[in-house]
Design a protein around this motif. Structure first.
Motif, PDB file in Angstrom:
ATOM      1  N   UNK A  61       0.832  -1.211   0.000  1.00 23.94           N
ATOM      2  CA  UNK A  61       0.000   0.000   0.000  1.00 23.94           C
ATOM      3  C   UNK A  61       0.867   1.262   0.000  1.00 23.94           C
ATOM      4  N   UNK A  62       1.881   1.317   0.875  1.00 21.59           N
ATOM      5  CA  UNK A  62       2.720   2.518   0.976  1.00 21.59           C
ATOM      6  C   UNK A  62       3.518   2.722  -0.308  1.00 21.59           C
ATOM      7  N   UNK A  63       4.081   1.648  -0.856  1.00 18.51           N
ATOM      8  CA  UNK A  63       4.849   1.774  -2.099  1.00 18.51           C
ATOM      9  C   UNK A  63       3.952   2.231  -3.245  1.00 18.51           C
ATOM     10  N   UNK A  64       2.756   1.677  -3.344  1.00 20.40           N
ATOM     11  CA  UNK A  64       1.823   2.083  -4.399  1.00 20.40           C
ATOM     12  C   UNK A  64       1.434   3.546  -4.242  1.00 20.40           C
ATOM     13  N   UNK A  65       1.173   3.969  -3.021  1.00 22.09           N
ATOM     14  CA  UNK A  65       0.839   5.363  -2.761  1.00 22.09           C
ATOM     15  C   UNK A  65       1.996   6.281  -3.165  1.00 22.09           C
TER      16      UNK A  65
END
Length: 122
Positions: A61-65
């Motif tokens: 989630x954090x990497x995609x964001x």
């Protein structure tokens, strides 16, 4: 029909012979022990995967964001260069942070492959 009876006769004569390999009690205990060890390893792997699931999801989630913010920053470079550049750096940093969280999640999964001397063909 003649072939059927011939094949049936051959099969019935083979039935009287013992093709099954008989194992001693020690060999059966060894096989049971190996099966038990394999089951324990599978349970350990499943536990490690379950423990790492939340960390992996958070990292994704954090990497995609972060990389989404980077793409938006790249799109804004033409119309608003200052904001676009700030978003590029910010999104890159967030993306790297998410990748680090992902790596930590994968490190939680410790898969040790143990060499065994068990050979079922012996």
């Amino acid at each position: 029909m003649k072939y059927f009876f011939t094949i049936l006769t051959i099969l019935l004569s083979f039935n009287s012979l013992s093709f099954a390999q008989e194992f001693s009690k020690q060999e059966l205990d060894s096989i049971k022990s190996h099966i038990f060890n394999i089951q324990n390893e599978v349970n350990s792997i499943q536990l490690n995967l379950n423990n790492a699931k939340k960390t992996l999801k958070t990292g994704i989630f954090v990497a995609t964001l972060g990389y989404t913010v980077t793409i938006i920053g790249g799109q804004l470079l033409g119309t608003n260069p200052q904001l676009g550049e700030a978003l590029l750096y910010t999104g890159g940093a967030i993306g790297i942070g998410g990748t680090i969280v992902l790596v930590n999640g994968f490190n939680k999964i410790s898969l040790e492959i143990k060499q065994t001397d068990f050979n079922p063909t012996q």
